[in-house]
Design a protein around this motif. Sequence first.
Motif, short mmCIF file in Angstrom:
data_model
loop_
_atom_site.label_atom_id
_atom_site.label_comp_id
_atom_site.label_asym_id
_atom_site.label_seq_id
_atom_site.Cartn_x
_atom_site.Cartn_y
_atom_site.Cartn_z
N UNK A 118 45.37 36.87 42.41
CA UNK A 118 44.48 37.11 43.53
C UNK A 118 43.21 37.75 43.00
N UNK A 119 42.09 37.38 43.58
CA UNK A 119 40.86 38.05 43.21
C UNK A 119 40.90 39.49 43.71
N UNK A 120 40.54 40.48 42.89
CA UNK A 120 40.57 41.89 43.33
C UNK A 120 39.71 42.09 44.58
N UNK A 121 40.21 42.95 45.47
CA UNK A 121 39.47 43.23 46.70
C UNK A 121 39.81 44.61 47.22
N UNK A 122 39.18 44.99 48.32
CA UNK A 122 39.44 46.30 48.92
C UNK A 122 39.10 46.24 50.40
N UNK A 138 38.55 56.24 54.08
CA UNK A 138 39.65 55.83 53.21
C UNK A 138 39.41 54.40 52.74
N UNK A 139 39.57 54.18 51.44
CA UNK A 139 39.40 52.85 50.86
C UNK A 139 40.63 52.52 50.02
N UNK A 140 41.15 51.32 50.20
CA UNK A 140 42.29 50.84 49.41
C UNK A 140 41.88 49.55 48.70
N UNK A 141 42.31 49.42 47.45
CA UNK A 141 42.03 48.22 46.68
C UNK A 141 43.28 47.73 45.98
N UNK A 142 43.26 46.48 45.49
CA UNK A 142 44.46 45.89 44.90
C UNK A 142 44.08 44.84 43.87
#
Length: 447
Positions: free
Chosen positions: A192-196, A239-243
Amino acid sequence: MSRTICVSVAVVMLAAVSQVNAQGTYPQAASGAYNPAPNNVDWQSYVAPRATPYQGGYRVASGTPTPVPQGYTPAANPNTASYLQAPAGYHGGVPSSGGCESYSSYEPCCPAPSCDPCPTPCTRCWYASLGALFLTREPQDNYTFSYDSANEDDQYVDAANADMDFAPGVEATVGWYDCCTNVGFELTYWQLFPGDESTQMLGADLAPGFLDGIRNYDQLDYNGGTADANVNAAQIHRLTRGWEVYNVEANRVIVFRQNGCASPWQFQSLAGFRYFKFKETLGFVSDPTETIIDGDLDEYRINIDTDNQLFGFQLGGISERAIGQRWTIRLIGKAGLYNNHITMNYFEGGAAGAAVINNGPNAGQAMIVNASTNDLAFLGEFGAGVTCRVGNCWRLGADYRMIGVTGIALPTDQIYFDTRGINDVRIIDNDASLLLHGAFVRVERSF
């Protein structure tokens, strides 16, 4: 005069005898049959040259055969094949109902491996595919960071509101298949392309109440005071979440066909190595003086990232069934136990440095943790889809798949509500699970 008559009679008798002898050597052909050519070929013993297979049909063996006369049928011979004769069900690689080639995933190189165990001349077929995927994550449970000081039941900045939406990615596969042994090998990669995603709350939206942090930040010192001065009565909480998600598989493939040419079913067993990586980051930031997050000293942050890297072996299979001449439906199943190598990085503080515990047995320790561990994890994958053959060498495919993982570490599970418990933060919590699901589409080519 009498001598002339005698000579004439002798010539006539000689011609008659010659005609009788000729009829004994070359019988009179039946009506409509072919009279032998002057090259004295014995057509009654003629057998057509043996045909040999080639890609797309059959051709006559090397050499220039004597043309077959019109209307002539060679003598039957079980060890020879007539012109253009092909095995039952074979149509030069063009799918047709009832033929083995209709059900093969490895056409055109292996048109009918269950009828001809070692087709000539090709016994090894290469194939490749390239596609796109669109995956989302099953939403996690609610996990809030903020509340309204006027009513503690009103909680905000929920990690569930910054969850992963459908994210795009790419997939590629390359492999080979031996038509004689029905054994192959394939390598698959997808990511998957990294995102947030982010969520936030402004203090101005809560008047007459204030935007406060849920945890007891007054037990931490930061920037010359206690950290609650930077988190409570704040102008903004964000709040920020990335993966990041990566997957690599190397599998040995064995193909099993049912009832020879007659069955539309095909089964493939998979056994091999799999590497799966899931990394998630979490960043919480509070600013007591403005709504612009720009790295000022008074901004207080919590940064956590967990990196799960699974190594191990899997077993599985793919079941395909032909529907008509071009369409195929298929089911996919894979599962395995893995070693999960987990790394976790934890930081609380800001541009002025890390926050420091100001009381209790851990007083004086900075809120910085870098830890790693290895533990057992389980990964299973299930999917269903269709393929459509668009030529001898090409197929289009689409699947909907689910990938479930247990025994992983997530950032929200590393936060300890008693801010003095840094010893608990150092113990990685990896009791969480992950469920990804979505569509895979691809184009396949065989060589």
